[in-house]
Design an enzyme around this catalytic site. Structure first.
Site, PDB file in Angstrom:
ATOM      1  N   TYR A   1     -61.431  21.459  85.633  1.00  0.00           N
ATOM      2  CA  TYR A   1     -62.704  22.108  85.963  1.00  0.00           C
ATOM      3  C   TYR A   1     -63.051  22.003  87.447  1.00  0.00           C
ATOM      4  O   TYR A   1     -63.977  22.664  87.914  1.00  0.00           O
ATOM      5  CB  TYR A   1     -63.840  21.476  85.148  1.00  0.00           C
ATOM      6  CG  TYR A   1     -64.053  20.008  85.462  1.00  0.00           C
ATOM      7  CD1 TYR A   1     -64.972  19.613  86.422  1.00  0.00           C
ATOM      8  CD2 TYR A   1     -63.320  19.028  84.804  1.00  0.00           C
ATOM      9  CE1 TYR A   1     -65.146  18.273  86.732  1.00  0.00           C
ATOM     10  CE2 TYR A   1     -63.493  17.694  85.100  1.00  0.00           C
ATOM     11  CZ  TYR A   1     -64.409  17.316  86.062  1.00  0.00           C
ATOM     12  OH  TYR A   1     -64.573  15.991  86.367  1.00  0.00           O
ATOM     13  N   GLY A   2     -62.339  21.165  88.203  1.00  0.00           N
ATOM     14  CA  GLY A   2     -62.578  20.992  89.632  1.00  0.00           C
ATOM     15  C   GLY A   2     -61.281  21.158  90.390  1.00  0.00           C
ATOM     16  O   GLY A   2     -60.507  22.093  90.124  1.00  0.00           O
ATOM     17  N   SER A   3     -61.006  20.247  91.314  1.00  0.00           N
ATOM     18  CA  SER A   3     -59.805  20.391  92.148  1.00  0.00           C
ATOM     19  C   SER A   3     -58.519  20.336  91.335  1.00  0.00           C
ATOM     20  O   SER A   3     -57.477  20.814  91.789  1.00  0.00           O
ATOM     21  CB  SER A   3     -59.781  19.306  93.226  1.00  0.00           C
ATOM     22  OG  SER A   3     -59.730  18.012  92.661  1.00  0.00           O
TER      23      SER A   3
ATOM     24  N   GLU B   1     -57.307  10.447  87.700  1.00  0.00           N
ATOM     25  CA  GLU B   1     -58.624  10.584  87.079  1.00  0.00           C
ATOM     26  C   GLU B   1     -59.246   9.247  86.675  1.00  0.00           C
ATOM     27  O   GLU B   1     -60.482   9.126  86.656  1.00  0.00           O
ATOM     28  CB  GLU B   1     -58.519  11.494  85.848  1.00  0.00           C
ATOM     29  CG  GLU B   1     -58.053  12.902  86.152  1.00  0.00           C
ATOM     30  CD  GLU B   1     -59.046  13.653  87.023  1.00  0.00           C
ATOM     31  OE1 GLU B   1     -60.243  13.643  86.712  1.00  0.00           O
ATOM     32  OE2 GLU B   1     -58.611  14.244  88.032  1.00  0.00           O
TER      33      GLU B   1
ATOM     34  N   PHE C   1     -57.338  20.017  80.369  1.00  0.00           N
ATOM     35  CA  PHE C   1     -58.403  20.888  80.863  1.00  0.00           C
ATOM     36  C   PHE C   1     -58.764  20.508  82.296  1.00  0.00           C
ATOM     37  O   PHE C   1     -58.910  19.332  82.633  1.00  0.00           O
ATOM     38  CB  PHE C   1     -59.646  20.764  79.980  1.00  0.00           C
ATOM     39  CG  PHE C   1     -60.785  21.647  80.427  1.00  0.00           C
ATOM     40  CD1 PHE C   1     -60.738  23.020  80.233  1.00  0.00           C
ATOM     41  CD2 PHE C   1     -61.899  21.116  81.077  1.00  0.00           C
ATOM     42  CE1 PHE C   1     -61.771  23.845  80.649  1.00  0.00           C
ATOM     43  CE2 PHE C   1     -62.938  21.925  81.498  1.00  0.00           C
ATOM     44  CZ  PHE C   1     -62.877  23.295  81.292  1.00  0.00           C
TER      45      PHE C   1
END
Length: 249
Positions: free
Chosen positions: A75-77, A151, A73
């Site tokens: 949600y940002g870059s 991450e 998933f």
């Protein structure tokens, strides 16, 4: 190697809007290089995970899914610059988490100890619109190693599998959610402080405002609707408001 057009079969309009992995800085990024740059510019030391710690966490998280395709998933870059090869892309909604500017940077990337910056994480509650990428089992080992280096640089997130809704059905996706116990995560940061951090934070990667603007532009380009982001940018651009000035005085 360019991305396979068939990976965009559900959303052909997104072809050309996702960066080729080989053109991504994050494909070969080494966490230690970020720490070295931070220290070179006078920033505070970062408590990085060691390579051994990071790999142990990756294998423990993925062990129940060995031999399976892995959904990730974004949600940002990660949405427009995933740095990984994938076989399928879907628009997705993650229930139970929302896009939150709860990651506070004091190390010099987009903020300093004197003027902290803020970046996005997945906070508890609500829901979040984003994308999911399907990584085939045959290349999951290589591609998830790339994701973990990106991450899981330092203690900020928990890597969890959670149900994600897509038009083609629910999938269990790998999600990097904010760890409220981590030093860099301030889930209870007052909204006025968050606005100030976004308005004034700056470091060697640029300003926190630029980061927010990039997230908005990326979401808009990909057709992801998050009106709260536009409202937040308007507050950032209005900072300091008369009320904030009075509070500081």
């Amino acid at each position: 190697m360019p991305l396979d057009p068939d990976a965009f079969r559900h959303h052909p309009g997104l072809i050309g809007k996702i960066r080729d992995p080989e053109d991504s800085f994050f494909r070969t990024m080494v966490p230690a290089d970020l720490e070295a740059e931070t220290l070179r510019r006078g920033g505070e030391p970062i408590a990085l995970y060691t390579d051994e710690e990071r790999e142990a966490m990756r294998h423990a998280t993925l062990a129940p899914h060995y031999g399976e395709d892995i959904w990730v998933f974004a949600y940002g870059s990660l949405m427009w610059d995933p740095a990984i090869y994938f076989a399928e892309l879907r628009r997705a909604t993650l229930p139970g988490y929302h896009r939150s500017f709860c990651l506070v940077d004091r190390s010099g990337a987009r903020g300093t100890a004197d003027a902290p910056g803020a970046m996005a994480g997945l906070g508890q509650g609500g829901s979040c619109e984003g994308l999911v990428f399907r990584v085939p089992a045959a290349c999951a080992e290589q591609e998830t190693e790339v994701i973990w280096r990106r991450e899981m640089v330092a203690p900020c997130y928990h890597a969890v599998f959670a149900p994600v809704d897509t038009a083609q059905g629910v999938v269990q996706a790998l999600c990097f959610v904010a760890d409220p116990q981590a030093e860099m995560i301030e889930a209870d940061l007052p909204h006025a402080e968050r606005v100030r951090y976004l308005a004034t934070g700056e470091g060697f990667l640029g300003t926190s405002r630029e980061y927010l603007e990039n997230v908005i532009a990326g979401c808009r380009e990909l057709g992801i609707d998050d009106p709260d982001l536009d409202a937040l940018l308007a507050e950032v651009d209005a900072w300091p408001s008369p009320a904030q000035v009075a509070t500081q005085d």
